[in-house]
Design a protein around this motif. Structure first.
Motif, PDB file in Angstrom:
ATOM      1  N   SER A 126      15.111   8.549   9.042  1.00 29.90           N
ATOM      2  CA  SER A 126      13.794   8.288   9.607  1.00 29.90           C
ATOM      3  C   SER A 126      12.791   7.908   8.515  1.00 29.90           C
ATOM      4  CB  SER A 126      13.300   9.514  10.371  1.00 29.90           C
ATOM      5  OG  SER A 126      12.013   9.282  10.889  1.00 29.90           O
ATOM      6  N   GLU A 127      12.822   8.635   7.418  1.00 28.26           N
ATOM      7  CA  GLU A 127      11.908   8.342   6.310  1.00 28.26           C
ATOM      8  C   GLU A 127      12.196   6.960   5.715  1.00 28.26           C
ATOM      9  OE1 GLU A 127      10.821  10.019   1.898  1.00 28.26           O
ATOM     10  OE2 GLU A 127      11.438  11.458   3.436  1.00 28.26           O
ATOM     11  N   ALA A 128      13.464   6.638   5.527  1.00 28.28           N
ATOM     12  CA  ALA A 128      13.831   5.320   4.985  1.00 28.28           C
ATOM     13  C   ALA A 128      13.366   4.211   5.919  1.00 28.28           C
ATOM     14  CB  ALA A 128      15.330   5.239   4.754  1.00 28.28           C
ATOM     15  N   SER A 129      13.506   4.442   7.215  1.00 28.61           N
ATOM     16  CA  SER A 129      13.079   3.457   8.196  1.00 28.61           C
ATOM     17  C   SER A 129      11.557   3.321   8.223  1.00 28.61           C
ATOM     18  CB  SER A 129      13.597   3.855   9.578  1.00 28.61           C
ATOM     19  OG  SER A 129      13.154   2.951  10.547  1.00 28.61           O
ATOM     20  N   ASP A 130      10.870   4.453   8.224  1.00 32.85           N
ATOM     21  CA  ASP A 130       9.404   4.441   8.275  1.00 32.85           C
ATOM     22  C   ASP A 130       8.776   3.764   7.061  1.00 32.85           C
ATOM     23  OD1 ASP A 130       9.521   5.746  10.694  1.00 32.85           O
ATOM     24  OD2 ASP A 130       8.968   7.722   9.875  1.00 32.85           O
ATOM     25  N   THR A 131       9.406   3.932   5.899  1.00 36.02           N
ATOM     26  CA  THR A 131       8.848   3.369   4.666  1.00 36.02           C
ATOM     27  C   THR A 131       9.443   2.001   4.338  1.00 36.02           C
ATOM     28  OG1 THR A 131      10.476   4.507   3.282  1.00 36.02           O
ATOM     29  CG2 THR A 131       8.386   5.652   3.690  1.00 36.02           C
ATOM     30  N   HIS A 132      10.321   1.513   5.201  1.00 28.41           N
ATOM     31  CA  HIS A 132      10.978   0.211   5.012  1.00 28.41           C
ATOM     32  C   HIS A 132      11.704   0.143   3.667  1.00 28.41           C
ATOM     33  CE1 HIS A 132       8.873  -1.136   8.577  1.00 28.41           C
ATOM     34  NE2 HIS A 132       7.761  -0.648   8.053  1.00 28.41           N
ATOM     35  N   ASP A 133      12.330   1.272   3.305  1.00 25.59           N
ATOM     36  CA  ASP A 133      13.084   1.357   2.054  1.00 25.59           C
ATOM     37  C   ASP A 133      14.497   0.839   2.302  1.00 25.59           C
ATOM     38  OD1 ASP A 133      14.410   1.967  -0.277  1.00 25.59           O
ATOM     39  OD2 ASP A 133      13.642   4.027  -0.404  1.00 25.59           O
ATOM     40  N   THR A 134      14.687  -0.461   2.079  1.00 26.44           N
ATOM     41  CA  THR A 134      15.972  -1.080   2.377  1.00 26.44           C
ATOM     42  C   THR A 134      17.090  -0.552   1.485  1.00 26.44           C
ATOM     43  OG1 THR A 134      15.416  -2.946   0.952  1.00 26.44           O
ATOM     44  CG2 THR A 134      14.946  -3.184   3.299  1.00 26.44           C
TER      45      THR A 134
END
Length: 70
Positions: free
Chosen positions: A32-40
């Motif tokens: 969720s955090e990776a998705s929310d921060t757009h951390d590809t």
């Protein structure tokens, strides 16, 4: 003496099940955090970890809480 072994075994199983649940919850959070921060760079490993954690839960018959919003 067998009763003590059985009790310990049940305790270990409960600890294992809780560890698997926590792994799934943690993996969902990381994804969720990776998705929310757009951390590809973090997205693919986060998906892999969640898939592995859910696979372990299914394999060992551990019930996990539903994902938020599901």
């Amino acid at each position: 003496m067998t009763a003590g072994f059985d009790e310990q075994s049940a305790f270990d199983q409960a600890d294992f099940a809780q560890a698997v649940r926590e792994r799934v919850i943690r993996a969902r959070s990381v994804l969720s955090e990776a998705s929310d921060t757009h951390d590809t760079n973090a997205l693919s490993p986060a998906i892999d970890e969640l898939e592995d954690a859910l696979h372990a839960a299914r394999e060992y018959g551990v019930t996990v809480p539903p994902a938020d919003g599901a």
